[in-house]
Write a protein that holds these residues in place. Structure first.
Motif, PDB file in Angstrom:
ATOM      1  N   PHE A  81       0.830  -1.195   0.000  1.00  0.00           N
ATOM      2  CA  PHE A  81       0.000   0.000   0.000  1.00  0.00           C
ATOM      3  C   PHE A  81       0.872   1.256   0.000  1.00  0.00           C
ATOM      4  CE2 PHE A  81      -1.742   3.319   2.835  1.00  0.00           C
ATOM      5  CZ  PHE A  81      -2.659   3.860   1.946  1.00  0.00           C
ATOM      6  N   PRO A  85      -0.173   3.886  -3.028  1.00  0.00           N
ATOM      7  CA  PRO A  85      -1.257   4.265  -2.122  1.00  0.00           C
ATOM      8  C   PRO A  85      -2.604   4.546  -2.774  1.00  0.00           C
ATOM      9  CG  PRO A  85       0.326   6.052  -2.315  1.00  0.00           C
ATOM     10  CD  PRO A  85       0.903   4.871  -3.045  1.00  0.00           C
ATOM     11  N   LEU A 127      -6.409  -2.381   0.875  1.00  0.00           N
ATOM     12  CA  LEU A 127      -5.381  -1.342   0.745  1.00  0.00           C
ATOM     13  C   LEU A 127      -4.266  -1.772  -0.194  1.00  0.00           C
ATOM     14  CD1 LEU A 127      -4.829   0.128   4.323  1.00  0.00           C
ATOM     15  CD2 LEU A 127      -5.547   1.366   2.277  1.00  0.00           C
ATOM     16  N   ALA A 132      -6.149   3.245  -1.585  1.00  0.00           N
ATOM     17  CA  ALA A 132      -7.058   4.033  -0.756  1.00  0.00           C
ATOM     18  C   ALA A 132      -8.440   4.143  -1.413  1.00  0.00           C
ATOM     19  CB  ALA A 132      -6.477   5.419  -0.505  1.00  0.00           C
TER      20      ALA A 132
END
Length: 179
Positions: A81, A85, A127, A132
């Motif tokens: 992650f 992200p 994740l 996100a």
């Protein structure tokens, strides 16, 4: 009873705890009282279920190795992650991305060639693989399911069925945090 049989068949601590939580949630949501007698019966059933789980597998599970390996997988998922992200490493790409994100603790637990197909935690899985944005969508779906359950529990004609379905979904939700 079926939850206890499932627990005995898997010998999973997470499944046992989820089954107990689901049984308590069912009693609460269905309007049935969680009396001392019922609580004692659940406790006895949990002890018997745990004993049956050990007896059926013929051994007690080595929990320290399993737990340290699980934490190592969680760290690798977090690393995925952190590297990606917004969108994650891609759906169904956990195993492929794992090679770049294995830490020394993962190698100690599973060996240099060790592989893992998932994060053993649904939130970390979301994740790592969808980022996100994917986690936000997943949390939105969970919140929508919770709202639907709450609405169904308020409807007297749906309460018993909603309590049973909600308890089952609660068990699945809890197990998804560790399995």
């Amino acid at each position: 009873g079926l939850m206890l049989l499932g627990w005995a068949a898997t010998a999973s601590r997470g499944a046992g705890l989820a089954a107990a939580a689901a049984a308590a949630a069912y009693l609460l949501w269905s309007g049935r009282a969680l009396t001392r007698r019922t609580a004692a019966a659940l406790a006895v059933a949990a002890v018997l279920g745990g004993g049956a789980a050990v007896a059926l597998t013929g051994r007690s599970r080595a929990t320290a190795d399993s737990d340290s390996g699980r934490v190592a997988v969680w760290r690798a998922a977090w690393s995925m992650f952190a590297a990606h992200p917004l969108l994650g490493v891609g759906p169904d790409a956990f195993t492929l991305a794992l090679g770049r994100h294995k830490g020394p603790d993962f190698v100690r637990a599973y060996g240099a060639g060790g592989r893992q197909g998932h994060a053993h935690n649904d939130l970390l899985q979301a994740l790592a693989t969808t980022g996100a944005l994917g986690l936000a969508a997943y949390l939105w779906l969970l919140a929508a399911a919770w709202r639907r359950l709450q609405n169904a529990l308020r409807e007297p004609s749906l309460r018993a069925d909603a309590a049973a379905a909600g308890a089952g979904l609660l068990a699945a939700f809890l197990v998804a945090k560790v399995n």
